[in-house]
Write an enzyme that holds these catalytic residues in place. Structure first.
Site, PDB file in Angstrom:
ATOM      1  N   ASP A 282       4.525   0.711  11.995  1.00 44.73           N
ATOM      2  CA  ASP A 282       3.312   0.065  11.457  1.00 44.73           C
ATOM      3  C   ASP A 282       3.176  -1.375  11.915  1.00 44.73           C
ATOM      4  O   ASP A 282       2.156  -2.010  11.638  1.00 44.73           O
ATOM      5  CB  ASP A 282       3.303   0.120   9.923  1.00 44.73           C
TER       6      ASP A 282
ATOM      7  N   ARG B  82      -4.815  10.811   4.168  1.00 42.60           N
ATOM      8  CA  ARG B  82      -3.762  11.803   4.361  1.00 42.60           C
ATOM      9  C   ARG B  82      -2.708  11.741   3.257  1.00 42.60           C
ATOM     10  O   ARG B  82      -2.087  12.737   2.929  1.00 42.60           O
ATOM     11  CB  ARG B  82      -3.038  11.576   5.676  1.00 42.60           C
TER      12      ARG B  82
ATOM     13  N   CYS C 239      -5.015  12.845  12.740  1.00 42.26           N
ATOM     14  CA  CYS C 239      -5.684  11.545  12.629  1.00 42.26           C
ATOM     15  C   CYS C 239      -5.526  10.850  13.977  1.00 42.26           C
ATOM     16  O   CYS C 239      -4.921  11.363  14.895  1.00 42.26           O
ATOM     17  CB  CYS C 239      -5.105  10.740  11.470  1.00 42.26           C
TER      18      CYS C 239
ATOM     19  N   VAL D  23       7.767   7.060  17.034  1.00 42.15           N
ATOM     20  CA  VAL D  23       7.515   7.772  15.772  1.00 42.15           C
ATOM     21  C   VAL D  23       6.273   8.638  15.867  1.00 42.15           C
ATOM     22  O   VAL D  23       6.276   9.811  15.478  1.00 42.15           O
ATOM     23  CB  VAL D  23       7.396   6.768  14.588  1.00 42.15           C
TER      24      VAL D  23
ATOM     25  N   ARG E 287      -8.650  -0.411   4.414  1.00 44.58           N
ATOM     26  CA  ARG E 287      -7.759   0.570   3.786  1.00 44.58           C
ATOM     27  C   ARG E 287      -6.419  -0.056   3.449  1.00 44.58           C
ATOM     28  O   ARG E 287      -5.749   0.365   2.514  1.00 44.58           O
ATOM     29  CB  ARG E 287      -7.527   1.757   4.738  1.00 44.58           C
TER      30      ARG E 287
ATOM     31  N   LYS F 295       0.840  -1.206   0.000  1.00 47.32           N
ATOM     32  CA  LYS F 295       0.000   0.000   0.000  1.00 47.32           C
ATOM     33  C   LYS F 295       0.870   1.249   0.000  1.00 47.32           C
ATOM     34  O   LYS F 295       0.651   2.160  -0.799  1.00 47.32           O
ATOM     35  CB  LYS F 295      -0.887   0.010   1.247  1.00 47.32           C
ATOM     36  N   ASN F 296       1.879   1.285   0.861  1.00 47.18           N
ATOM     37  CA  ASN F 296       2.645   2.524   1.034  1.00 47.18           C
ATOM     38  C   ASN F 296       3.680   2.753  -0.053  1.00 47.18           C
ATOM     39  O   ASN F 296       4.378   3.764  -0.041  1.00 47.18           O
ATOM     40  CB  ASN F 296       3.289   2.562   2.431  1.00 47.18           C
TER      41      ASN F 296
ATOM     42  N   ARG G 142       0.418  14.700  13.068  1.00 44.11           N
ATOM     43  CA  ARG G 142       0.919  14.434  11.706  1.00 44.11           C
ATOM     44  C   ARG G 142       0.939  15.698  10.847  1.00 44.11           C
ATOM     45  O   ARG G 142       0.278  15.811   9.821  1.00 44.11           O
ATOM     46  CB  ARG G 142       0.087  13.329  11.059  1.00 44.11           C
TER      47      ARG G 142
HETATM   48  C1  EPZ Z   1       4.122   7.039   6.278  1.00 43.79           C
HETATM   49  O1  EPZ Z   1       3.324   8.056   6.837  1.00 43.79           O
HETATM   50  C2  EPZ Z   1       3.224   5.821   6.148  1.00 43.79           C
HETATM   51  N1  EPZ Z   1       2.127   6.127   5.230  1.00 43.79           N
HETATM   52  C3  EPZ Z   1       2.678   5.439   7.520  1.00 43.79           C
HETATM   53  O2  EPZ Z   1       1.897   4.261   7.362  1.00 43.79           O
HETATM   54  C4  EPZ Z   1       3.859   5.127   8.446  1.00 43.79           C
HETATM   55  O3  EPZ Z   1       3.372   4.839   9.734  1.00 43.79           O
HETATM   56  C5  EPZ Z   1       4.802   6.348   8.497  1.00 43.79           C
HETATM   57  O4  EPZ Z   1       5.216   6.711   7.159  1.00 43.79           O
HETATM   58  C6  EPZ Z   1       6.051   6.058   9.322  1.00 43.79           C
HETATM   59  O5  EPZ Z   1       6.731   4.977   8.771  1.00 43.79           O
HETATM   60  C7  EPZ Z   1       2.380   6.134   3.898  1.00 43.79           C
HETATM   61  O6  EPZ Z   1       3.490   5.895   3.450  1.00 43.79           O
HETATM   62  C8  EPZ Z   1       1.212   6.444   2.999  1.00 43.79           C
HETATM   63  P1  EPZ Z   1       6.094  10.352   8.461  1.00 43.79           P
HETATM   64  P2  EPZ Z   1       3.896   9.592   6.907  1.00 43.79           P
HETATM   65  O7  EPZ Z   1       5.978  11.625   7.716  1.00 43.79           O
HETATM   66  O8  EPZ Z   1       4.816   9.804   5.764  1.00 43.79           O
HETATM   67  C9  EPZ Z   1       6.473  13.759  11.693  1.00 43.79           C
HETATM   68  C10 EPZ Z   1       0.020   2.889   7.659  1.00 43.79           C
HETATM   69  O9  EPZ Z   1      -0.520   2.378   8.655  1.00 43.79           O
HETATM   70  N2  EPZ Z   1       6.338  14.731  10.588  1.00 43.79           N
HETATM   71  O10 EPZ Z   1       7.241   9.437   8.154  1.00 43.79           O
HETATM   72  O11 EPZ Z   1       2.740  10.482   7.096  1.00 43.79           O
HETATM   73  C11 EPZ Z   1       5.201  12.955  11.941  1.00 43.79           C
HETATM   74  O12 EPZ Z   1       4.308  13.674  12.772  1.00 43.79           O
HETATM   75  C12 EPZ Z   1       0.494   4.323   7.709  1.00 43.79           C
HETATM   76  O13 EPZ Z   1       0.216   2.295   6.572  1.00 43.79           O
HETATM   77  C13 EPZ Z   1       6.453  16.080  10.861  1.00 43.79           C
HETATM   78  O14 EPZ Z   1       6.648  16.492  12.005  1.00 43.79           O
HETATM   79  O15 EPZ Z   1       4.749   9.533   8.240  1.00 43.79           O
HETATM   80  C14 EPZ Z   1       5.722  11.702  12.603  1.00 43.79           C
HETATM   81  O16 EPZ Z   1       5.912  11.933  13.987  1.00 43.79           O
HETATM   82  C15 EPZ Z   1       0.215   4.957   9.059  1.00 43.79           C
HETATM   83  N3  EPZ Z   1       6.329  16.987   9.838  1.00 43.79           N
HETATM   84  C16 EPZ Z   1       7.096  11.497  11.940  1.00 43.79           C
HETATM   85  O17 EPZ Z   1       7.417  12.755  11.315  1.00 43.79           O
HETATM   86  C17 EPZ Z   1       6.107  16.580   8.552  1.00 43.79           C
HETATM   87  O18 EPZ Z   1       6.017  17.449   7.642  1.00 43.79           O
HETATM   88  C18 EPZ Z   1       7.111  10.406  10.867  1.00 43.79           C
HETATM   89  O19 EPZ Z   1       6.008  10.654  10.026  1.00 43.79           O
HETATM   90  C19 EPZ Z   1       5.992  15.191   8.283  1.00 43.79           C
HETATM   91  C20 EPZ Z   1       6.115  14.287   9.323  1.00 43.79           C
END
Ligand code: EPZ
Length: 430
Positions: free
Chosen positions: A306, A93, A117, A328, A398, A22-23, A122
């Site tokens: 995840d 998202r 969420c 995370v 999803r 998916k990701n 996020r």
């Molecule tokens: C991706 O989400 C995945 N989704 C998530 O999978 C996964 O949990 C996550 O990466 C971490 O591995 C997809 O790839 C579609 P991040 P993402 O940006 O990119 C902070 C699932 O269940 N952050 O790596 O949204 C954020 O708050 C989903 O399949 C900022 O502060 O996650 C978090 O604490 C859930 N500012 C950390 O970084 C930003 O601009 C990591 O989030 C962006 C992120």
């Protein structure tokens, strides 16, 4: 209203084929916006988030078709919009991923802020700062991101935090920028690597994907390509944990062991016998109850967040006490409250869950709150005594293709039941 109903106690035993990730497929679908040629994708999973992404692309003017080989063909030759509405973005998202490609291809983007969420605030500040670094003007007004750029230009970007979709958004935008972009402290997830491989097949010049420094030499245009989406490492890990919790055996085909080393290492620590091949992974518990394992989540190659909820469920019935540290996301323990309803002994302290394994869980009606939490509740239902009913299964659809069919094929007593809207929650047997 659909619920998943499980009668626990069956030992899982069998083989499964893993679906596409998916990701990985979500950013790769969006990458089609970067070219006016056709992008053909294979091994695309049938998931709600994939359907949502294709609807978003169609709203922007993309033409999408499926050939009889089940491949998806996307052409963004005739884009007629650069706006992604709140109505759509709030359901998924990952829609924020259209920001970079629209800026690179059209010079403009109007994308709704995704909002928070269940698992955390996020924010997308790093996405926006990345676009500004590439020369875009970015303004946030009335809940929307308004961005424009004549032509993006290469930049040296050091990410404050490792962000998967932030890295992907900037990488996609940079493929068509003037000059070279370097992203430092980049996400190293296998899904980032798969996206880079697809972009390079389209004519991009990306090196370093899979390390913490990615270099993108901008080109004037990208072309079409054919890409096969990599197997879903989280789906793989979820079914491995399901078999481990029931003391059973599973062999997963079309799996890529080197994308989930941290998970396999933890499963060995629980007492599982793991074997791997080029495209398969097997796990055998030999009827044993798993041993408790401590987990601390981190960006790849660390233990994936995840998979945290699934291991919380495993530890709930494991031998011994464990500490689960979620590093995370700030609120990714929603599943704990529901696991406690099944009899799990879990204490939450700040970003940690202290789990004392119990011999038995007891079935009860429970409610899913987010995608991976819902998976952990289904896994708990597989081992709980009596009947467990998981509500709000739209969360699970999803990210998991036909989860009840796949688990049934392994011997679980699980089915999807559609209840009349106002059906009372059945009181579990005393
Ligand atoms: C991706 O989400 C995945 N989704 C998530 O999978 C996964 O949990 C996550 O990466 C971490 O591995 C997809 O790839 C579609 P991040 P993402 O940006 O990119 C902070 C699932 O269940 N952050 O790596 O949204 C954020 O708050 C989903 O399949 C900022 O502060 O996650 C978090 O604490 C859930 N500012 C950390 O970084 C930003 O601009 C990591 O989030 C962006 C992120």
């Amino acid at each position: 209203m659909a619920v998943i109903q499980i009668n626990g106690g069956r030992v899982l035993n069998g083989e499964l084929s893993v679906s596409g990730a998916k990701n990985a497929v979500l950013p790769i679908l969006v990458a089609s916006l970067l070219t006016d040629q056709t992008l053909q994708l294979r091994n695309v999973p049938h998931l709600q988030d994939v359907t949502t992404t294709m609807s978003l692309l169609a709203q922007l003017g993309a033409e999408i078709s499926m050939d009889d080989g089940m491949a998806i063909n996307i052409s963004s030759a005739n884009l007629n919009s650069y706006a992604a509405s709140y109505e759509l973005v709030r359901t998924m998202r990952a829609s924020i991923l259209v920001l970079g490609p629209l800026l690179a291809r059209c010079g403009r983007a109007e994308v709704s802020l995704p909002g928070g969420c269940a698992i955390g605030a996020r924010p997308v500040d790093l996405h926006l700062r990345g676009m500004q670094a590439l020369g875009a003007e970015v303004e946030v007004k009335n809940g929307y991101i308004h961005a424009r750029a004549e032509r993006l230009r290469g930049a040296h970007i050091i990410m404050d935090t490792v962000t998967v979709t932030g890295t992907e958004n900037i990488m996609m935008a940079a493929t068509l920028a003037q000059g070279t972009t370097i992203i430092e402290n980049a996400a190293q997830e296998p899904e980032v690597v798969d996206l880079a491989e697809c972009l390079n097949a389209m004519g991009a010049q990306i090196s370093g994907a899979g390390t913490d420094t990615i270099t993108i030499a901008g080109v004037s245009a990208l072309g079409g390509a054919v890409h096969t989406v990599l197997p879903d490492r989280i789906e793989t890990g979820t079914y491995l944990v399901a078999a481990a919790m029931t003391g059973g055996f599973i062999k997963l085909r079309n799996a890529r062991a080197n994308t989930l080393d941290a998970v396999l290492q933890k499963l060995v620590e629980t007492g599982a016998e793991i074997h791997t091949g080029a495209d398969w992974i097997s796990l055998d518990m030999h009827g044993r109850r798993p041993r408790a394992v401590d987990i601390t989540t981190a960006p790849f190659p660390g233990f994936p967040t995840d998979m945290q909820a699934q291991f919380t469920a495993l530890n709930a019935i494991a031998e011994g006490t464990s500490v689960i540290s979620e590093r995370v996301f700030e609120n990714r323990f929603m599943h704990v409250l529901e696991l406690q309803r099944l009899g799990a002994n879990i204490q939450l302290r700040g970003g940690n869950a202290i789990v004392k394994g119990v011999e038995k869980l007891s079935g009860a009606p429970i409610m899913a709150t987010d995608l991976r939490a819902s998976a952990s509740l289904v896994l708990a239902g597989l081992v709980a005594e009596g009947q467990t009913r998981v509500d709000r299964v739209y969360h699970i659809d999803r990210g998991y293709e036909n989860i009840e069919e796949k688990l049934s094929a392994l011997g679980a007593d699980i089915r999807r039941v559609t209840l009349p809207r106002n059906a009372p929650a059945k009181v579990a047997a005393a």
